[in-house]
Design a protein around this motif. Structure first.
Motif, PDB file in Angstrom:
ATOM      1  N   PHE A   1      -4.918  28.155  60.742  1.00 61.09           N
ATOM      2  CA  PHE A   1      -3.842  28.720  59.935  1.00 61.09           C
ATOM      3  C   PHE A   1      -3.714  30.225  60.125  1.00 61.09           C
ATOM      4  CE2 PHE A   1      -4.846  25.219  56.670  1.00 61.09           C
ATOM      5  CZ  PHE A   1      -3.852  24.398  57.174  1.00 61.09           C
ATOM      6  N   GLU A   2      -2.469  30.690  60.081  1.00 59.11           N
ATOM      7  CA  GLU A   2      -2.172  32.117  59.921  1.00 59.11           C
ATOM      8  C   GLU A   2      -1.447  32.279  58.583  1.00 59.11           C
ATOM      9  OE1 GLU A   2      -3.345  34.237  61.946  1.00 59.11           O
ATOM     10  OE2 GLU A   2      -3.629  33.146  63.831  1.00 59.11           O
ATOM     11  N   THR A   3      -1.899  33.226  57.761  1.00 62.84           N
ATOM     12  CA  THR A   3      -1.181  33.494  56.519  1.00 62.84           C
ATOM     13  C   THR A   3       0.097  34.288  56.783  1.00 62.84           C
ATOM     14  OG1 THR A   3      -2.548  35.471  56.142  1.00 62.84           O
ATOM     15  CG2 THR A   3      -3.236  33.416  55.054  1.00 62.84           C
ATOM     16  N   HIS A   4       0.146  35.013  57.909  1.00 64.75           N
ATOM     17  CA  HIS A   4       1.331  35.782  58.293  1.00 64.75           C
ATOM     18  C   HIS A   4       1.100  36.360  59.684  1.00 64.75           C
ATOM     19  CE1 HIS A   4      -1.447  38.771  56.679  1.00 64.75           C
ATOM     20  NE2 HIS A   4      -0.729  39.736  57.229  1.00 64.75           N
ATOM     21  N   VAL A   5       2.080  37.063  60.198  1.00 68.44           N
ATOM     22  CA  VAL A   5       1.919  37.778  61.469  1.00 68.44           C
ATOM     23  C   VAL A   5       1.225  39.105  61.163  1.00 68.44           C
ATOM     24  CG1 VAL A   5       3.108  38.909  63.378  1.00 68.44           C
ATOM     25  CG2 VAL A   5       3.895  36.681  62.568  1.00 68.44           C
TER      26      VAL A   5
ATOM     27  N   ILE B   1      12.111  34.424  61.522  1.00 67.81           N
ATOM     28  CA  ILE B   1      12.707  35.704  61.111  1.00 67.81           C
ATOM     29  C   ILE B   1      11.978  36.852  61.804  1.00 67.81           C
ATOM     30  CG2 ILE B   1      13.171  37.249  59.172  1.00 67.81           C
ATOM     31  CD1 ILE B   1      13.252  34.761  57.369  1.00 67.81           C
ATOM     32  N   VAL B   2      10.651  36.792  61.795  1.00 68.61           N
ATOM     33  CA  VAL B   2       9.838  37.835  62.423  1.00 68.61           C
ATOM     34  C   VAL B   2      10.044  37.836  63.928  1.00 68.61           C
ATOM     35  CG1 VAL B   2       7.478  38.665  62.760  1.00 68.61           C
ATOM     36  CG2 VAL B   2       8.147  37.656  60.562  1.00 68.61           C
ATOM     37  N   GLN B   3      10.087  36.661  64.528  1.00 63.71           N
ATOM     38  CA  GLN B   3      10.277  36.566  65.973  1.00 63.71           C
ATOM     39  C   GLN B   3      11.622  37.138  66.403  1.00 63.71           C
ATOM     40  OE1 GLN B   3       9.588  32.358  66.257  1.00 63.71           O
ATOM     41  NE2 GLN B   3       7.440  32.595  66.877  1.00 63.71           N
ATOM     42  N   GLU B   4      12.666  36.856  65.639  1.00 59.72           N
ATOM     43  CA  GLU B   4      13.987  37.380  65.988  1.00 59.72           C
ATOM     44  C   GLU B   4      14.032  38.893  65.836  1.00 59.72           C
ATOM     45  OE1 GLU B   4      18.714  36.675  64.901  1.00 59.72           O
ATOM     46  OE2 GLU B   4      17.159  35.587  63.806  1.00 59.72           O
ATOM     47  N   LEU B   5      13.464  39.395  64.746  1.00 58.54           N
ATOM     48  CA  LEU B   5      13.472  40.832  64.489  1.00 58.54           C
ATOM     49  C   LEU B   5      12.733  41.599  65.580  1.00 58.54           C
ATOM     50  CD1 LEU B   5      13.939  43.294  62.613  1.00 58.54           C
ATOM     51  CD2 LEU B   5      11.801  42.682  61.479  1.00 58.54           C
TER      52      LEU B   5
ATOM     53  N   THR C   1       4.735  33.398  49.832  1.00 62.06           N
ATOM     54  CA  THR C   1       4.428  34.664  49.154  1.00 62.06           C
ATOM     55  C   THR C   1       4.938  35.853  49.978  1.00 62.06           C
ATOM     56  OG1 THR C   1       2.177  34.443  50.068  1.00 62.06           O
ATOM     57  CG2 THR C   1       2.483  33.886  47.751  1.00 62.06           C
ATOM     58  N   PRO C   2       6.259  35.915  50.231  1.00 55.06           N
ATOM     59  CA  PRO C   2       6.804  37.021  51.021  1.00 55.06           C
ATOM     60  C   PRO C   2       6.725  38.339  50.267  1.00 55.06           C
ATOM     61  CG  PRO C   2       8.572  35.769  50.038  1.00 55.06           C
ATOM     62  CD  PRO C   2       7.304  35.007  49.748  1.00 55.06           C
ATOM     63  N   GLY C   3       6.905  39.402  51.008  1.00 51.73           N
ATOM     64  CA  GLY C   3       6.878  40.752  50.457  1.00 51.73           C
ATOM     65  C   GLY C   3       6.219  41.683  51.450  1.00 51.73           C
ATOM     66  N   HIS C   4       4.970  41.390  51.789  1.00 45.78           N
ATOM     67  CA  HIS C   4       4.296  42.130  52.861  1.00 45.78           C
ATOM     68  C   HIS C   4       5.042  41.890  54.170  1.00 45.78           C
ATOM     69  CE1 HIS C   4       1.069  43.906  55.164  1.00 45.78           C
ATOM     70  NE2 HIS C   4       0.823  42.772  55.794  1.00 45.78           N
ATOM     71  N   THR C   5       5.344  40.632  54.454  1.00 45.77           N
ATOM     72  CA  THR C   5       6.252  40.233  55.532  1.00 45.77           C
ATOM     73  C   THR C   5       7.124  39.104  54.985  1.00 45.77           C
ATOM     74  OG1 THR C   5       5.119  38.365  56.598  1.00 45.77           O
ATOM     75  CG2 THR C   5       4.276  40.594  57.092  1.00 45.77           C
ATOM     76  N   PRO C   6       8.222  38.761  55.660  1.00 42.37           N
ATOM     77  CA  PRO C   6       9.056  37.666  55.165  1.00 42.37           C
ATOM     78  C   PRO C   6       8.457  36.293  55.408  1.00 42.37           C
ATOM     79  CG  PRO C   6       9.954  38.543  57.196  1.00 42.37           C
ATOM     80  CD  PRO C   6       8.833  39.454  56.801  1.00 42.37           C
ATOM     81  N   ALA C   7       7.373  36.208  56.200  1.00 38.76           N
ATOM     82  CA  ALA C   7       6.812  34.907  56.580  1.00 38.76           C
ATOM     83  C   ALA C   7       5.407  34.704  56.039  1.00 38.76           C
ATOM     84  CB  ALA C   7       6.828  34.749  58.095  1.00 38.76           C
TER      85      ALA C   7
ATOM     86  N   ALA D   1      -0.507  44.171  68.322  1.00 42.29           N
ATOM     87  CA  ALA D   1      -0.794  42.986  67.511  1.00 42.29           C
ATOM     88  C   ALA D   1       0.440  42.132  67.271  1.00 42.29           C
ATOM     89  CB  ALA D   1      -1.417  43.391  66.172  1.00 42.29           C
ATOM     90  N   ILE D   2       1.559  42.762  66.911  1.00 46.61           N
ATOM     91  CA  ILE D   2       2.746  41.991  66.553  1.00 46.61           C
ATOM     92  C   ILE D   2       3.219  41.122  67.708  1.00 46.61           C
ATOM     93  CG2 ILE D   2       5.197  42.170  65.979  1.00 46.61           C
ATOM     94  CD1 ILE D   2       3.491  42.638  63.581  1.00 46.61           C
ATOM     95  N   GLN D   3       3.260  41.688  68.910  1.00 49.77           N
ATOM     96  CA  GLN D   3       3.817  40.913  70.019  1.00 49.77           C
ATOM     97  C   GLN D   3       2.912  39.775  70.449  1.00 49.77           C
ATOM     98  OE1 GLN D   3       4.220  43.415  73.715  1.00 49.77           O
ATOM     99  NE2 GLN D   3       3.251  44.966  72.437  1.00 49.77           N
ATOM    100  N   ILE D   4       1.608  39.887  70.194  1.00 52.28           N
ATOM    101  CA  ILE D   4       0.694  38.776  70.464  1.00 52.28           C
ATOM    102  C   ILE D   4       0.746  37.764  69.321  1.00 52.28           C
ATOM    103  CG2 ILE D   4      -1.728  38.132  70.717  1.00 52.28           C
ATOM    104  CD1 ILE D   4      -0.570  39.470  73.195  1.00 52.28           C
ATOM    105  N   ASN D   5       0.722  38.254  68.100  1.00 54.50           N
ATOM    106  CA  ASN D   5       0.611  37.356  66.941  1.00 54.50           C
ATOM    107  C   ASN D   5       1.883  36.558  66.676  1.00 54.50           C
ATOM    108  OD1 ASN D   5      -1.961  38.316  66.669  1.00 54.50           O
ATOM    109  ND2 ASN D   5      -1.495  39.723  65.004  1.00 54.50           N
ATOM    110  N   MET D   6       3.043  37.131  66.962  1.00 52.05           N
ATOM    111  CA  MET D   6       4.264  36.355  66.745  1.00 52.05           C
ATOM    112  C   MET D   6       4.437  35.283  67.807  1.00 52.05           C
ATOM    113  SD  MET D   6       7.453  38.825  67.744  1.00 52.05           S
ATOM    114  CE  MET D   6       7.848  39.253  69.439  1.00 52.05           C
ATOM    115  N   ALA D   7       3.597  35.337  68.844  1.00 47.07           N
ATOM    116  CA  ALA D   7       3.577  34.304  69.878  1.00 47.07           C
ATOM    117  C   ALA D   7       2.377  33.376  69.700  1.00 47.07           C
ATOM    118  CB  ALA D   7       3.549  34.944  71.262  1.00 47.07           C
TER     119      ALA D   7
END
Length: 287
Positions: free
Chosen positions: A67-71, A98-102, A142-148, A259-265
């Protein structure tokens, strides 16, 4: 039944990862893994993940979920490495799109690749129920920190990612793209509706001055009564003002750009180029 939980701490990123197991069937889930990353040399190692693998094998566990709680913006995920070694289904909120598109726009990546070949094995719908062996579980958006962002409720335990920290440290930042202090407040109230005795496992701890040991476990009652940012009685507008003012003083996480570009993949690395080397992108002068 309630799960057995083993924590693993990565001090470089202040991250707690978890192995959550069904004591009857020995099936387990791994939550928020870490791939060690040296920014100066852009090299990865698997020291943290190898500790998890050693534990899983020593206890003869079967990995059902990863599991990932978020990106995450503060570390790289080891989900692909863990899956290759142990099996399991890599899962995250369906709002990952949403995160991947952004960030596909920010990194100038082809969003069609994410749409046609989703790198995550499974996308959870909000409030979806699932099983870990014979353990009943479900998620809470539980969005807020991120939308996902998702929190996972497994028996008498809830894993909240970056939504809340220990009561003496407060709450997560909301200044990332599509973050929202208003949504975070609402998400916290949703968590506070859970039974007060429920164990709450956190993704990070940053050691406030008043404390000398890292901590990862609290409960709903303690958060409701003692969280310095979000205890019962704090008005929503007051929380939003506090959170936004605080966020304006924070620097970017040191590993956010790789981190973002690895984690969103889902932890997959970019394809190797003609010279046999993989490359990460850095959006120059963007943030």
């Amino acid at each position: 039944m309630n799960p057995l939980v083993k924590e693993f701490f990565d001090e470089n990123s202040n991250t707690f990862s978890y192995v959550v197991m069904d004591p009857i069937t020995q099936y387990c889930a791994i939550i928020d893994s870490v791939l060690n990353y040296d920014a100066a040399s852009a090299t990865t190692t698997t020291l943290h993940a190898d500790r998890i693998i050693e534990y899983v094998k020593a206890h003869q566990l079967s990995v059902q979920w990863i599991f990932e709680t978020h990106v995450h913006a503060d570390h790289l995920t080891a989900s692909q490495y863990l899956k290759a070694q142990l099996g399991g289904t890599i899962a995250i909120s369906a709002k990952i799109t949403i995160v991947q598109e952004l960030f596909s726009t920010i990194y100038n990546l082809d969003i069609k690749n994410f749409n046609s070949q989703q790198p995550f094995d499974y996308l959870f719908q909000d409030h979806e129920h699932f099983m870990i062996g014979e353990l009943n579980a479900y998620n809470i958006p539980t969005p807020g920190h991120t939308p996902a962002c998702l929190s996972y409720v497994i028996g008498d335990a809830v894993f909240v990612g970056d939504t809340l920290f220990m009561p003496d440290y407060g709450t997560a930042r909301c200044d990332f793209p599509k973050g929202s202090a208003s949504q975070l407040f609402d998400s916290i109230q949703r968590l506070y509706e859970l039974p007060e005795h429920m164990r709450m496992f956190l993704c990070h701890d940053y050691l406030p001055i008043s404390r000398h040991e890292y901590a990862y476990l609290t409960d709903i009652k303690s958060q409701k009564n003692k969280n310095v940012h979000a205890h019962i009685g704090i008005d929503k507008s007051e929380f939003i003002e506090m959170r936004e003012q605080r966020d304006a003083t924070l620097s970017m996480p040191k590993l956010i750009l790789p981190a973002i570009q690895i984690n969103m993949a889902a932890g997959k690395f970019p394809e190797t180029e003609a010279n046999g080397i993989r490359y990460l992108k850095l959006p120059l002068n963007y943030f």
